[in-house]
Design an enzyme around this catalytic site. Structure first.
Site, PDB file in Angstrom:
ATOM      1  N   LYS A 189      -6.416  61.366  61.761  1.00 54.38           N
ATOM      2  CA  LYS A 189      -5.717  62.761  61.614  1.00 54.38           C
ATOM      3  C   LYS A 189      -4.237  62.581  61.382  1.00 54.38           C
ATOM      4  CE  LYS A 189      -3.957  66.245  63.351  1.00 54.38           C
ATOM      5  NZ  LYS A 189      -2.785  66.519  62.759  1.00 54.38           N
ATOM      6  N   GLU A 264       1.689  55.968  72.191  1.00 48.48           N
ATOM      7  CA  GLU A 264       3.034  55.405  71.942  1.00 48.48           C
ATOM      8  C   GLU A 264       3.908  56.830  71.651  1.00 48.48           C
ATOM      9  OE1 GLU A 264       2.058  51.600  69.096  1.00 48.48           O
ATOM     10  OE2 GLU A 264       3.575  53.017  68.421  1.00 48.48           O
ATOM     11  N   CYS A 298      11.466  56.954  67.213  1.00 48.46           N
ATOM     12  CA  CYS A 298      11.006  56.783  68.818  1.00 48.46           C
ATOM     13  C   CYS A 298      11.881  55.779  69.231  1.00 48.46           C
ATOM     14  CB  CYS A 298       9.502  56.576  68.846  1.00 48.46           C
ATOM     15  SG  CYS A 298       9.018  54.885  68.325  1.00 48.46           S
ATOM     16  N   GLU A 395      14.856  64.222  74.476  1.00 45.65           N
ATOM     17  CA  GLU A 395      14.673  63.498  73.051  1.00 45.65           C
ATOM     18  C   GLU A 395      15.078  64.615  72.191  1.00 45.65           C
ATOM     19  OE1 GLU A 395      10.781  62.579  71.761  1.00 45.65           O
ATOM     20  OE2 GLU A 395      11.624  60.594  70.964  1.00 45.65           O
TER      21      GLU A 395
HETATM   22  P1  NAD Z   1       3.398  65.640  67.997  1.00 47.26           P
HETATM   23  O1  NAD Z   1       2.835  64.971  69.250  1.00 47.26           O
HETATM   24  O2  NAD Z   1       3.691  67.096  67.878  1.00 47.26           O
HETATM   25  O3  NAD Z   1       2.343  65.375  67.002  1.00 47.26           O
HETATM   26  C1  NAD Z   1       1.861  64.164  66.716  1.00 47.26           C
HETATM   27  C2  NAD Z   1       0.391  64.331  66.321  1.00 47.26           C
HETATM   28  O4  NAD Z   1      -0.528  64.896  67.123  1.00 47.26           O
HETATM   29  C3  NAD Z   1       0.210  65.394  64.964  1.00 47.26           C
HETATM   30  O5  NAD Z   1      -0.712  64.559  64.029  1.00 47.26           O
HETATM   31  C4  NAD Z   1      -0.233  66.452  65.537  1.00 47.26           C
HETATM   32  O6  NAD Z   1      -1.130  67.189  64.733  1.00 47.26           O
HETATM   33  C5  NAD Z   1      -1.263  66.069  66.590  1.00 47.26           C
HETATM   34  N1  NAD Z   1      -1.553  66.796  67.728  1.00 47.26           N
HETATM   35  C6  NAD Z   1      -0.673  67.809  68.002  1.00 47.26           C
HETATM   36  N2  NAD Z   1      -1.242  68.440  69.378  1.00 47.26           N
HETATM   37  C7  NAD Z   1      -2.323  67.921  69.557  1.00 47.26           C
HETATM   38  C8  NAD Z   1      -3.531  68.058  70.253  1.00 47.26           C
HETATM   39  N3  NAD Z   1      -3.475  68.961  71.270  1.00 47.26           N
HETATM   40  N4  NAD Z   1      -4.651  67.354  70.229  1.00 47.26           N
HETATM   41  C9  NAD Z   1      -4.635  66.223  69.170  1.00 47.26           C
HETATM   42  N5  NAD Z   1      -3.468  66.104  68.316  1.00 47.26           N
HETATM   43  C10 NAD Z   1      -2.470  66.953  68.479  1.00 47.26           C
HETATM   44  O7  NAD Z   1       4.470  64.498  67.576  1.00 47.26           O
HETATM   45  P2  NAD Z   1       5.574  64.886  66.237  1.00 47.26           P
HETATM   46  O8  NAD Z   1       6.423  65.699  66.742  1.00 47.26           O
HETATM   47  O9  NAD Z   1       4.587  64.756  64.927  1.00 47.26           O
HETATM   48  O10 NAD Z   1       6.092  63.435  66.122  1.00 47.26           O
HETATM   49  C11 NAD Z   1       7.538  62.989  67.022  1.00 47.26           C
HETATM   50  C12 NAD Z   1       7.111  62.531  68.439  1.00 47.26           C
HETATM   51  O11 NAD Z   1       6.410  61.151  67.923  1.00 47.26           O
HETATM   52  C13 NAD Z   1       8.569  62.068  69.023  1.00 47.26           C
HETATM   53  O12 NAD Z   1       8.481  62.386  70.476  1.00 47.26           O
HETATM   54  C14 NAD Z   1       8.650  60.631  68.835  1.00 47.26           C
HETATM   55  O13 NAD Z   1       9.227  60.018  69.691  1.00 47.26           O
HETATM   56  C15 NAD Z   1       7.167  60.268  68.760  1.00 47.26           C
HETATM   57  N6  NAD Z   1       6.965  58.750  68.348  1.00 47.26           N
HETATM   58  C16 NAD Z   1       6.733  57.908  69.223  1.00 47.26           C
HETATM   59  C17 NAD Z   1       6.454  56.494  68.812  1.00 47.26           C
HETATM   60  C18 NAD Z   1       6.350  55.383  69.666  1.00 47.26           C
HETATM   61  O14 NAD Z   1       6.087  54.277  68.965  1.00 47.26           O
HETATM   62  N7  NAD Z   1       6.403  55.436  70.940  1.00 47.26           N
HETATM   63  C19 NAD Z   1       6.712  56.366  67.255  1.00 47.26           C
HETATM   64  C20 NAD Z   1       6.765  57.451  66.406  1.00 47.26           C
HETATM   65  C21 NAD Z   1       7.108  58.694  66.958  1.00 47.26           C
END
Ligand code: NAD
Length: 501
Positions: A189, A264, A298, A395
């Site tokens: 997804k 992550e 991240c 963040e």
């Molecule tokens: P997000 O959590 O809003 O979304 C990530 C994914 O989760 C999307 O595909 C979204 O559709 C899905 N999602 C949202 N709600 C959900 C639910 N209730 N159930 C299942 N799936 C759901 O994150 P974002 O804004 O897309 O990405 C940015 C974040 O990702 C930042 O916090 C960043 O630090 C983190 N990040 C972490 C790493 C790491 O390796 N630690 C790497 C990249 C990004």
């Protein structure tokens, strides 16, 4: 012709495949379109790129069933054969790397200078795990005088992979390649704000010989498609990259079906610069780690902790450099910072200007949003911050750096560890004993000493505290995607406790 124009011309050719169409899901090797659709817009000029099928629980169900049906054959295929297929995927990524980089830049606003590398890193992820596919199931023997214990490892089953909008192509390969190498089948997804390169990736994989149903992709919103994936009983594990609060939601959603989860999540990573550090290299690395990839990263070094003796000089040098960062069209090779992903994210990042002012930080370089239709923003530098301020704790996930002063090592460690996150840390000192001592005390999953983030794929990647659960890389990825089994075989007639005699 300028390089920007040449990039735009090639991009126009690549966008034709999306224009005027609905970007479909890919389920069991077929394109599937849902009743509902959502728009995908480019951060560069707010133009609509295409409509995207918005997946429902029924689409997820179809994808999970396809992954379930494809699982036994993929699981039982020899590691050698899987290796061959995954190397073919890597070859095909390299062949289309230019297209992937251009489309990803247009879809996410990330500067092309970084995206061309991200596409190739995607291929490297496939090659790395392809080479390990043959050994993934290897176990060990653990004999006792009475028993021969044999441990084995087998793929857990169909898995869900949920990815965020930042560097979506690279991150998808990083999660999906080990799952496939382990022998799992996948339902992916992708993030709703950057769906295009996930489509290119699955198309590439199928073209390279991946059997249908082994990898399925459903677009859509997290709260609907993502949620359904985490709740689906056929899905045995969920690998998730995204925000910490979403990780909590996924844990709740998956609890009913006892999902194994790998997270992550976010970060608020410190770069700690001691008086004795190589000043120029520390400066280069601190700037690179927060202002590359638009700060939407991240592992970005979003807090710089500077020792008192060099604080004023270091902040002055930061100010001078940050003002010179090149904000511009992401397809221009000279651009260092492109537009942010989405107007909502832009509003979040700029909202911290007021937060910082109210908290009493100094806005050394003020990054306001641009005038154009795109979601551009200039870089920001906050100085003289203290650890209790929101800009030092939360963040922000944009081209925004918070600078703080510390006196001694203990104070630096206290500030560094004072946040909810624990993903990465960067330490700059020429005192090796201090570097080791400080790294030992730093609560983070990954620490770089006198270096920016340089990845070696066999090393563990992941965070502590609110930054995640589990590690990726090397064998750690296989540990997540596989079940370990112990078989104990009696070597003779050892004494069995008799009951009921
Ligand atoms: P997000 O959590 O809003 O979304 C990530 C994914 O989760 C999307 O595909 C979204 O559709 C899905 N999602 C949202 N709600 C959900 C639910 N209730 N159930 C299942 N799936 C759901 O994150 P974002 O804004 O897309 O990405 C940015 C974040 O990702 C930042 O916090 C960043 O630090 C983190 N990040 C972490 C790493 C790491 O390796 N630690 C790497 C990249 C990004």
């Amino acid at each position: 012709m300028s390089e920007l124009q040449s990039n735009l011309d090639r991009l126009a050719g690549h966008l034709k495949q999306f224009e005027g169409k609905v970007l479909p899901h890919r389920i069991n090797g077929e394109d599937v379109i849902s009743k509902k659709t959502m728009e995908s817009r480019s951060p560069v000029d707010d133009s609509v790129i295409c409509d995207v099928a918005e997946g429902s629980a029924a689409d997820i169900d179809a994808a999970a069933k396809a992954a379930h049906a494809a699982f036994p054959a993929w699981r039982d295929m020899s590691g050698k054969q899987r290796k061959k297929v995954l190397h073919a995927v890597a070859d095909a990524i390299v062949a289309r790397a230019d297209e992937i980089a251009l489309v990803e830049s247009w879809d996410t606003g990330q500067a092309i200078r970084f995206m061309s590398k991200a596409a190739l890193r995607g291929a490297a992820n496939f090659r790395y795990f392809a080479d390990r596919a043959e050994a993934a199931r290897d176990g060990q023997t653990l004999p006792t005088p009475d028993h021969m214990n044999i441990t084995t490892r087998a793929p857990i089953g169909p898995v869900g992979v949920i990815t965020p909008w930042n560097t979506p192509f690279m991150l998808s390969t990083w999660k999906i390649a080990p799952a496939l190498a382990a022998g799992c089948t996948v339902v992916h997804k992708p993030a709703e704000w950057s769906p295009l390169t996930a489509r290119l990736l699955i198309e590439i994989a199928e073209g390279a010989g991946l059997p249908k149903g082994v990898w399925n992709m459903v677009n859509g919103m997290g709260e609907e498609a993502g949620k359904a994936l985490t709740e689906h009983p056929r899905i045995k594990a969920v690998a998730f990259v995204g925000e910490s609060s979403t990780g909590s939601a996924i844990m709740r959603q998956g609890s009913e079906t006892l999902k194994r989860v790998h997270f992550e999540l976010g970060g608020k990573n410190p770069v700690v610069v001691f008086d004795d550090a190589n000043f120029d290299r520390a400066l280069d690395a601190a700037i690179f780690m927060i202002y590359s990839l638009n700060g939407e990263r991240c592992t970005s070094s979003s807090r710089v902790l500077i020792q008192a003796g060099i604080y004023d000089r270091f902040v002055a040098a930061l100010e001078a450099r940050v003002q010179k960062l090149k904000v511009g069209h992401p397809l221009d090779p000279a651009t260092e910072i492109g537009p942010l992903i989405h107007p909502r994210h832009l509003a979040k990042v700029t909202s911290y200007l007021d937060v910082a002012k109210d908290d009493g930080a100094r806005i050394a370089v003020r990054g306001e949003a641009g005038e154009s239709a795109g979601y551009f923003i200039n870089p920001t530098l906050y100085a003289d911050a203290t650890q209790d301020m929101r800009i030092a704790q939360e963040e922000i996930f944009g081209p925004v750096l918070t600078a703080m002063k510390f006196g001694d090592e203990n104070e630096a460690l206290e500030i560094a560890n004072s946040v909810a996150y624990g993903l990465a840390g960067y330490v700059w000192t020429n005192d090796v004993t201090r570097a080791l001592r400080f790294s030992e005390g730093l609560d983070a999953g990954m620490i770089w000493v006198n270096s920016e983030n340089v990845r070696h794929l066999p090393t563990p990647f992941g965070g502590t505290k609110a930054s995640g659960i589990g590690r990726d890389g090397g064998d750690w990825s296989f540990d997540f995607y596989m079940e370990t089994k112990n078989i104990a075989i009696a070597l003779g007639e050892h004494k069995i406790t008799k009951l009921g005699v």
